[in-house]
Design a protein around this motif. Structure first.
Motif, short mmCIF file in Angstrom:
data_model
loop_
_atom_site.label_atom_id
_atom_site.label_comp_id
_atom_site.label_asym_id
_atom_site.label_seq_id
_atom_site.Cartn_x
_atom_site.Cartn_y
_atom_site.Cartn_z
N ILE A 123 12.05 4.95 1.35
CA ILE A 123 11.73 3.92 2.33
C ILE A 123 10.60 4.40 3.24
O ILE A 123 9.66 3.65 3.54
CB ILE A 123 12.98 3.56 3.15
CG1 ILE A 123 14.05 2.93 2.24
CG2 ILE A 123 12.63 2.61 4.29
CD1 ILE A 123 15.36 2.68 2.94
N THR A 124 10.67 5.64 3.69
CA THR A 124 9.63 6.18 4.56
C THR A 124 8.28 6.22 3.86
O THR A 124 7.25 5.84 4.43
CB THR A 124 10.02 7.58 5.04
OG1 THR A 124 11.30 7.52 5.69
CG2 THR A 124 9.00 8.14 6.01
N GLY A 125 8.28 6.67 2.60
CA GLY A 125 7.02 6.72 1.86
C GLY A 125 6.42 5.35 1.65
O GLY A 125 5.20 5.16 1.78
N THR A 126 7.27 4.36 1.35
CA THR A 126 6.77 3.00 1.16
C THR A 126 6.20 2.45 2.47
O THR A 126 5.14 1.81 2.48
CB THR A 126 7.89 2.09 0.65
OG1 THR A 126 8.42 2.63 -0.57
CG2 THR A 126 7.37 0.68 0.40
N ALA A 127 6.91 2.69 3.58
CA ALA A 127 6.43 2.20 4.87
C ALA A 127 5.09 2.83 5.24
O ALA A 127 4.22 2.16 5.83
CB ALA A 127 7.47 2.49 5.95
N ARG A 128 4.90 4.09 4.90
CA ARG A 128 3.62 4.74 5.22
C ARG A 128 2.47 4.22 4.37
O ARG A 128 1.33 4.19 4.82
CB ARG A 128 3.76 6.25 5.02
CG ARG A 128 4.59 6.94 6.09
CD ARG A 128 4.78 8.42 5.77
NE ARG A 128 5.52 9.09 6.83
CZ ARG A 128 5.95 10.36 6.76
NH1 ARG A 128 5.70 11.07 5.66
NH2 ARG A 128 6.61 10.88 7.76
N ARG A 129 2.77 3.78 3.15
CA ARG A 129 1.72 3.29 2.26
C ARG A 129 1.30 1.86 2.55
O ARG A 129 0.23 1.43 2.16
CB ARG A 129 2.16 3.38 0.80
CG ARG A 129 2.26 4.79 0.25
CD ARG A 129 2.35 4.74 -1.27
NE ARG A 129 3.35 3.81 -1.73
CZ ARG A 129 4.63 4.13 -1.94
NH1 ARG A 129 5.04 5.36 -1.68
NH2 ARG A 129 5.49 3.24 -2.39
N LEU A 130 2.20 1.11 3.21
CA LEU A 130 1.96 -0.32 3.36
C LEU A 130 0.77 -0.59 4.27
O LEU A 130 0.55 0.08 5.27
CB LEU A 130 3.20 -1.01 3.93
CG LEU A 130 4.37 -1.18 2.97
CD1 LEU A 130 5.53 -1.84 3.66
CD2 LEU A 130 3.95 -1.98 1.75
N SER A 131 0.01 -1.60 3.89
CA SER A 131 -1.10 -2.10 4.70
C SER A 131 -1.30 -3.56 4.34
O SER A 131 -0.54 -4.12 3.53
CB SER A 131 -2.37 -1.28 4.44
OG SER A 131 -2.80 -1.44 3.10
N GLY A 132 -2.30 -4.17 4.91
CA GLY A 132 -2.54 -5.57 4.60
C GLY A 132 -2.91 -5.81 3.16
O GLY A 132 -2.76 -6.91 2.65
N ALA A 133 -3.38 -4.76 2.47
CA ALA A 133 -3.84 -4.94 1.09
C ALA A 133 -2.72 -4.78 0.07
O ALA A 133 -2.88 -5.21 -1.08
CB ALA A 133 -4.96 -3.93 0.78
N ASN A 134 -1.62 -4.16 0.43
CA ASN A 134 -0.55 -3.92 -0.55
C ASN A 134 0.81 -4.33 -0.01
O ASN A 134 1.81 -3.65 -0.24
CB ASN A 134 -0.53 -2.45 -0.98
CG ASN A 134 -0.31 -1.51 0.19
OD1 ASN A 134 -0.34 -1.92 1.34
ND2 ASN A 134 -0.09 -0.24 -0.10
#
Length: 408
Positions: free
Chosen positions: A132-143
């Motif tokens: 969950i932490t890794g996904t939250a860090r990767r998220l941006s408006g593009a993904n």
């Protein structure tokens, strides 16, 4: 993550080591309590009935109590019993010493293994949190389309990951709606500017006569009015989304009659009959915004109708405002999208008085600000739309009144 894993390791490892220490101590105490009687019974059974070894050949343990008398005066049977006691004590001490040594070695190995297992277990438990932490860090408006999709058995962490995915779904929809709103607003604001520019450059080119100037003037005023209405709608939509600054009792039934009277001329021009049936209903809210809510609903019902059509406005004392109208057939799957800004059932033709497509989106925003629910459904056969606004906790009306009015 390392800190949480270390804390969980300390907790799990400490509990396992404590349980091992308690178990080892309990076994030692139980063995110590019953060891002497067990050894005595075994030695008594194993000692032959023949002569007893000389007294001074049996080593005397320090803890043994020797009667203060001459050994030669002790009878043979007593000497035999005393020898058995000495042998039992020596055997017990040796057994307990051996047990203690083995227990310490086993406990040390158990403690090391427990800490290693606790570290591994903490890592397994916290793995979904790391995902969950890794996904939250990767998220941006593009993904924003990425999801955790945790493959794990049902449990609290699985529920947390699924809730996070649902939150991402809502965020993606909101971001998409905001992007569409910005694009549509830019388009709607750019269109009148283009019309004004074209009217000024083309209509007023050369040496126009007075009639052309008057016609262009009327066109520019009309476009300016549309732009003003659009900006007012955007400002009202933004104000509704921010919530209410104050609340006061507002009679919705009175608003329904006032709005119907205000739209009577437009309804007459379109040959639409507006019927109002209102039971007493008072809610806590902003009178200006609630007036706009009722106005938008009734105005949409009048404008998006057919000649000789009907509009029915019903206010119930249980907190429901309903506006139903005849008109073109509305596909059921398009109804939810009508509440999005700049969405219309048909493409815009930029005709006079057409509107910018903010009516129902403003209704939804005002309803949310008043903690009310909005539900729309297509009427099916006969066409048209029915919109219901249900207010939470309507205030008690001042006096009972029911009225019915018709505007033609």
């Amino acid at each position: 993550m390392g800190g949480e894993r270390s804390r969980l390791t300390a907790l799990y490892g400490g509990l396992l080591v404590l349980a091992g220490a308690l178990l080892t101590g309990l076994v030692y105490l139980l063995v110590q309590q019953g060891l002497y009687s067990s050894i005595s019974t075994a030695v008594t059974t194993a000692v032959p009935r023949g002569p007893v070894p000389p007294w001074n050949t049996v080593p005397m343990p320090v803890s043994s109590a020797v009667p203060a008398q001459r050994l030669d005066d002790v009878p043979a049977d007593a000497q035999k019993g005393l020898a058995i006691t000495k042998i039992s004590d020596l055997a017990g001490e040796a057994a307990l010493s051996r047990l203690l040594t083995v227990s310490v070695i086993v406990f040390t190995a158990y403690a090391i293994l427990s800490i290693a297992l606790a570290w591994w277990m903490a890592g397994r438990v916290l793995r979904p949190v790391a995902v969950i932490t890794g996904t939250a860090r990767r998220l941006s408006g593009a993904n924003l389309h990425e999801r955790i999709a945790l493959d794990a058995p049902p449990g609290e962490l699985k529920q947390l990951a699924d809730t996070f995915d649902e939150m991402l779904d809502r965020i993606e929809r909101l971001v998409g709606a905001q992007q569409r709103f910005a694009a549509n607003a830019a388009h709607e604001l750019r269109t009148p500017l283009a019309v004004q520019r074209a009217a000024a450059e083309i209509g007023l080119a050369g040496a126009p006569d007075a009639e052309r100037v008057a016609r262009i003037r009327t066109k520019l005023i009309s476009v300016a009015d549309d732009s003003e209405h659009l900006i007012e709608g955007l400002l009202l939509l933004a104000a509704s989304e921010q919530g209410l600054e104050r609340r006061e009792p507002v009679a919705v039934d009175v608003l329904a009659h006032a709005v119907a009277d205000g739209l009577s001329e437009e309804a007459a021009r379109r040959a639409v009959t507006v019927t109002v049936r209102a039971d007493p209903l008072t809610v806590e809210g902003d009178g200006v915004l609630l007036d706009r809510l009722v106005h938008n609903l009734v105005a949409n019902a009048v404008r998006y109708n057919t000649p000789e059509g009907r509009v029915s406005v019903t206010v119930s004392g249980d907190g429901t405002l309903e506006v139903a109208n005849t008109g073109p057939e509305v596909p059921p799957d398009t109804v939810p999208r009508l509440f999005e800004p700049f969405r219309r059932l048909q493409e815009r033709t930029h005709a006079r008085g057409e509107g910018a497509g903010l009516g129902l989106s403003i209704v939804a925003a005002i309803a949310r600000a008043h903690d009310a629910d909005v539900l729309a459904e297509a009427n099916g056969a006969g066409g048209g739309l029915t919109v219901r606004v249900r207010f939470a906790g309507p205030a008690a009306p001042d006096s009972p009144r029911t009225a019915e009015a018709q505007c033609r």
